[in-house]
Motif scaffolding. Structure first.
Motif, mmCIF file in Angstrom:
data_model
loop_
_atom_site.group_PDB
_atom_site.id
_atom_site.type_symbol
_atom_site.label_atom_id
_atom_site.label_comp_id
_atom_site.label_asym_id
_atom_site.label_seq_id
_atom_site.Cartn_x
_atom_site.Cartn_y
_atom_site.Cartn_z
ATOM 1 N N GLY A 229 36.382 36.050 34.499
ATOM 2 C CA GLY A 229 36.281 36.587 35.850
ATOM 3 C C GLY A 229 35.004 37.349 36.090
ATOM 4 N N SER A 230 33.929 36.982 35.396
ATOM 5 C CA SER A 230 32.619 37.585 35.610
ATOM 6 C C SER A 230 31.720 36.618 36.358
ATOM 7 C CB SER A 230 31.974 37.937 34.269
ATOM 8 O OG SER A 230 31.570 36.749 33.592
ATOM 9 N N SER A 231 30.516 37.060 36.697
ATOM 10 C CA SER A 231 29.575 36.192 37.397
ATOM 11 C C SER A 231 29.053 35.089 36.498
ATOM 12 C CB SER A 231 28.396 37.019 37.922
ATOM 13 O OG SER A 231 27.636 37.546 36.839
ATOM 14 N N GLU A 232 29.285 35.186 35.185
ATOM 15 C CA GLU A 232 28.805 34.155 34.268
ATOM 16 C C GLU A 232 29.690 32.912 34.282
ATOM 17 O OE1 GLU A 232 26.430 36.426 30.749
ATOM 18 O OE2 GLU A 232 28.600 36.276 30.505
ATOM 19 N N VAL A 233 30.996 33.095 34.480
ATOM 20 C CA VAL A 233 31.937 31.974 34.437
ATOM 21 C C VAL A 233 32.501 31.680 35.830
ATOM 22 C CG1 VAL A 233 33.980 31.033 33.279
ATOM 23 C CG2 VAL A 233 32.491 32.636 32.075
ATOM 24 N N ARG A 234 32.783 32.718 36.601
ATOM 25 C CA ARG A 234 33.132 32.638 38.020
ATOM 26 C C ARG A 234 34.461 31.948 38.304
ATOM 27 N NH1 ARG A 234 27.268 31.799 41.147
ATOM 28 N NH2 ARG A 234 26.099 33.175 39.741
ATOM 29 N N VAL A 235 35.445 32.226 37.457
ATOM 30 C CA VAL A 235 36.811 31.806 37.764
ATOM 31 C C VAL A 235 37.479 32.945 38.524
ATOM 32 C CG1 VAL A 235 39.026 31.083 36.826
ATOM 33 C CG2 VAL A 235 36.911 30.411 35.671
ATOM 34 N N TRP A 236 37.912 32.680 39.750
ATOM 35 C CA TRP A 236 38.544 33.773 40.499
ATOM 36 C C TRP A 236 39.849 34.164 39.822
ATOM 37 C CZ3 TRP A 236 39.765 31.167 45.888
ATOM 38 C CH2 TRP A 236 40.517 30.009 45.666
ATOM 39 N N ALA A 237 40.146 35.443 39.884
ATOM 40 C CA ALA A 237 41.318 35.979 39.191
ATOM 41 C C ALA A 237 42.576 35.667 39.981
ATOM 42 C CB ALA A 237 41.174 37.480 38.998
ATOM 43 N N MET A 238 43.536 35.026 39.296
ATOM 44 C CA MET A 238 44.787 34.642 39.924
ATOM 45 C C MET A 238 45.952 35.406 39.283
ATOM 46 S SD MET A 238 44.386 32.302 42.380
ATOM 47 C CE MET A 238 43.122 33.436 42.963
ATOM 48 N N GLY A 239 47.132 35.270 39.904
ATOM 49 C CA GLY A 239 48.323 35.990 39.479
ATOM 50 C C GLY A 239 48.562 37.168 40.401
ATOM 51 N N ASN A 240 49.783 37.321 40.875
ATOM 52 C CA ASN A 240 50.112 38.443 41.750
ATOM 53 C C ASN A 240 50.350 39.702 40.923
ATOM 54 O OD1 ASN A 240 50.023 36.900 44.126
ATOM 55 N ND2 ASN A 240 52.103 36.153 43.777
ATOM 56 N N ILE A 241 49.933 40.819 41.452
ATOM 57 C CA ILE A 241 50.042 42.102 40.755
ATOM 58 C C ILE A 241 50.862 43.083 41.591
ATOM 59 C CG2 ILE A 241 47.871 41.797 39.512
ATOM 60 C CD1 ILE A 241 46.510 43.578 41.574
ATOM 61 N N ARG A 242 51.198 44.239 40.952
ATOM 62 C CA ARG A 242 51.865 45.345 41.635
ATOM 63 C C ARG A 242 53.182 44.896 42.247
ATOM 64 N NH1 ARG A 242 48.081 47.865 45.891
ATOM 65 N NH2 ARG A 242 49.785 49.371 45.929
ATOM 66 N N ARG A 243 54.114 44.476 41.376
ATOM 67 C CA ARG A 243 55.418 44.003 41.845
ATOM 68 C C ARG A 243 56.388 43.984 40.675
ATOM 69 N NH1 ARG A 243 54.284 39.758 44.891
ATOM 70 N NH2 ARG A 243 52.223 40.692 45.026
ATOM 71 N N GLY A 244 57.601 43.553 40.924
ATOM 72 C CA GLY A 244 58.581 43.386 39.864
ATOM 73 C C GLY A 244 59.219 44.690 39.435
#
Length: 760
Positions: A229-244
């Protein structure tokens, strides 16, 4: 006392060898390419250290020669030196025609006659001939000739005429001798937690532990944080957070997560500087960028130290700590410590190297690439929206560690072959103005080693929603496994380069499946945590937990658990078996809660977030910020078969429901008037061409009913997707119901929310 003869002889031999080594070093100088003062346009590549023993400089210019790398060196003395350059012809392993990685070595501005990057199936010392130097101080220049990923590891000046060993171990003795490195590493001691890996999981662990009062070392072998998830690889971060079960988990990740709208996105969207600033703001974290961990010490089933070297200077350091967390993605530290691990033999996912292109105002040339994959436009999916996305993936079932460089290089051959087809073959007419803007030279791996914990989470556990008492990290991504896409695999069956995602969507994407804490520590190395892709799951379960925001939340849990280990003088397993109630309390604290040490009380700062609740912060319009009373589809009563959706943006709260016309399905919203007065009643929907043109929406107040027919193919007339159902005079506590039905709807019925708004 008389010393035994063998020991005496060993001492004499050691002394003689030391004299020889000193003499030899006076005749030789080793220059590591990564230590050049100015890298110019060359990139520092550390992803393959385990393969060839060293970082190296890479001329990654997308077909245009990169700017020179330069440095100044001090030779032992003037004279005639033999020059060797450690490099390779990076396409030779495939017998590909041409040598794309050509470069020159200039000494005081004059190139050696030999062109480098033209020989060697593997990394080896390329003989550059001799040079006569009349002074000790000289300038070196690495001059790229192609822009197609030439690479240089090191340069040797020697009067002996023979190269050093071609040893691929990390910092072998001959390198240390020639570099003049101290035998004893620099000691870094006193850490409560040593975190290895600076991606989302490592950052989550380091920040969480630091805020819980632990002294932390964070070690990352790249110049930036964020990993995939850095500018070197640039895969956008997925997965929902702040729940459950623990909706506070994910608040730390929320602080530094990217805001990319595409994958790959723009460099600025990944916030490298923001990530760095957040880590540096933590007084309890010592950050070591550009440090590669390569060795561990263990004793009695515990890690006692890890060793890392500076990828720019080769200085090696020893990190001593109470606890360690493997956040490398490859399970590297666990593997070195002999932790129990597994890796899928067949069906393993590969590595992506994404790319992007743009169009100039004028035609742009691109060199022919005879050494790249031989492709036409039919051999790959057209890069929509000017992006080669996640499915540019190869290395299925290849060794993701020892084969990392070869997998990445095959991906590069695929990308450059595809762009060559666009520019110089059957796509040339439509792409005359196209030019490459970015190609990832650091690959984004998806799967390698998994370290085994006290629980090994399975696909069956997740689908059946098995309730572990220590379930804590919500995994909301589908079980997403990648395989070669047959349509494009036939031409290259030995190493396909386009993948297809196969999903098991039976994962609760809203609340999330709570992954057990016992997946986050090793079952046989007592003080080793792990977070990220290398946690204790099966291959199938990895398909849901591997996305970055989910991995980051694992790190948050590990950091808090580490603080309990410190305060209770216990091991990670003990946190579950004896102190789970304490971790339960810590997991309920805001992400910004802070204490300077584990013996102090937490402080809750004023800017701490409000708890998001079991379904997390709304991904759409927040109902709490709208006037009147809003009832979302999650609070409504449903009959029949409805599907949850989020694809049509502008929805209220977390998404919407849709169902096929004439499917005999209904959604009923119940409201109650808060006071006597006039109220406007509204219903929300998102228009689409497949929505119904006459969706029935029935309003009931008391015994009175009225049905409206709404054309949901048309844009709603009121902001935020509302359409009015009329004005009603209500008494306090009157009940109002709104039912959306599929009966004779003329297309899909859509149900999002209703609003009861006082009329002033």
């Amino acid at each position: 006392m008389t010393r035994p003869f063998p020991a005496l002889m060993s001492a004499v031999i050691a002394a003689l060898f030391g004299m020889f080594a000193a003499t030899a070093s006076a005749q030789e100088l080793l220059v590591e390419a990564e230590s050049f003062e100015n890298h110019g346009g060359w990139k520092l590549d550390t992803q393959s250290v385990e393969i060839m023993g060293s970082p190296y400089l890479l001329a990654h210019g997308l077909g245009r020669p990169v700017a020179d790398a330069t440095t100044k060196i001090e030779l032992p003395e003037p004279g005639t030196y033999h020059v060797f350059v450690r490099t390779k012809d990076w396409v030779a392993r495939w017998n590909a025609p041409g040598t794309p990685g050509r470069f020159q070595l200039l000494i005081d501005g004059k190139p050696l006659e030999e062109t480098f990057g033209t020989k060697g199936l593997e990394w080896s010392w390329h003989d550059g001939g001799t040079v006569e130097l009349d002074r000790k101080t000289v300038n070196l220049t690495l001059h790229d000739l192609t822009g197609f990923d030439g690479r240089c590891d090191a340069i040797l000046f020697t009067k002996e005429g023979s190269p050093p060993p071609n040893d691929s171990a990390v910092l072998p003795q001959w390198r240390r001798d020639l570099l003049g490195l101290d035998e004893a590493p620099t000691l870094k001691d006193g850490y409560d937690l040593v975190v290895i890996g600076g991606g989302y999981s490592g950052m989550g662990a380091a920040i969480s532990a630091a805020r819980a009062g632990c002294r932390v070392a964070l070690i990352q072998n790249r110049p930036v944080l964020g990993g995939n998830g850095s500018s070197e690889v640039r895969v956008w971060a997925m997965g929902n957070i702040r729940r459950g079960k623990y909706p506070r988990i994910g608040e730390i990740i929320d602080e530094f997560a990217d805001n990319a709208t595409k994958s790959p996105g723009r460099k600025d969207e990944f916030g490298d500087d923001k990530k760095l600033a957040i880590v540096l703001a933590e007084n309890n974290i010592d950050l070591f960028l550009n440090h590669h961990a390569y060795k561990v010490d263990t004793e009695d089933n515990r890690v006692t130290a890890i060793y890392a070297f500076d990828t720019r200077t080769s200085e090696h350091k020893k990190f001593v700590g109470r606890l360690f967390s493997d956040c490398t993605g490859h399970g590297t530290i666990g593997y070195l410590a002999k932790a129990d691990w597994e890796m899928e033999d067949k069906g393993r996912m590969g590595m992506s190297n994404m790319w992007a292109w743009a169009e100039a105002d004028e035609p742009v040339d691109f060199p022919e690439t005879p050494w790249a994959l031989d492709l036409t436009m039919e051999d790959f999916p057209y890069p929509r929206d000017h992006h080669g996305q996640w499915f540019w993936e190869s290395g299925f079932d290849k060794d993701p560690i020892q084969g990392a460089e070869a997998i990445r290089d095959w991906n590069l051959r695929a990308v450059f072959g595809a762009f060559n087809a666009m520019k110089n073959r059957d796509g040339a007419e439509d792409h005359r103005n196209a030019y490459l803007t970015w190609v990832a030279f650091i690959g984004g791996p998806r799967e390698s080693r998994r370290l085994m914990g006290d629980v090994i989470l399975t696909q069956e556990d997740i689908v059946a929603k098995r309730d572990f008492p220590d379930g804590c990290v919500p995994s909301t991504w589908s079980i997403d496994l990648h395989y070669p896409k047959k349509q494009y695999a036939d031409k290259f069956p030995e190493n396909p380069f386009i993948s297809v995602a196969v999903h098991d969507r039976r994962v609760d994407r809203s609340y999330g499946y709570p992954v057990p804490y016992r997946c986050f520590y090793s079952r046989n190395i007592d003080n080793l945590f792990m977070a990220g892709r290398c946690i204790s799951v099966t291959h199938e379960a990895l398909g849901t937990v591997r996305v970055m925001k989910t991995c980051g939340m694992m790190g948050e849990v590990v950091g808090k658990a580490a603080s309990i280990c410190v305060s209770r003088d216990c091991e990670p397993r003990d946190v579950y078996e004896r102190y789970w109630s304490e971790l339960d309390e810590l997991l309920k604290l805001p992400g910004k809660a802070y204490r300077a040490s584990t013996s102090e009380q937490f402080t809750i700062p004023d800017d701490a977030l409000e708890s998001a609740g079991p379904y997390g912060p709304p991904s759409g319009v927040d109902p709490a910020k709208l006037a009147g009373i809003v009832v979302d589809d999650r609070q409504a009563n449903k009959t029949g078969k409805w599907t949850e959706g989020q694809g049509l943006k502008g929805y209220i709260a977390y998404g919407y429901l849709y169902a096929g016309g004439n499917s005999n399905s209904t959604v009923t919203f119940e409201l109650e008037s808060p006071a006597t007065g006039s109220y406007e009643l509204r219903v929300a929907y998102q228009n689409h061409e497949n929505r119904g043109s006459k969706v029935p929406v029935t309003v009931q107040v008391g015994s009175e009913k009225q049905t409206h027919r709404i054309n949901m193919q048309q844009e709603p007339p009121v902001e935020n997707g509302w359409i009015s159902l009329g004005t009603y005079d209500l008494r306090k506590s009157d009940r109002v119901s709104v039912t959306v039905s599929t009966e004779d709807a003329g297309g899909n019925a859509h149900a999002d929310a209703v609003q009861l708004l006082p009329v002033k």
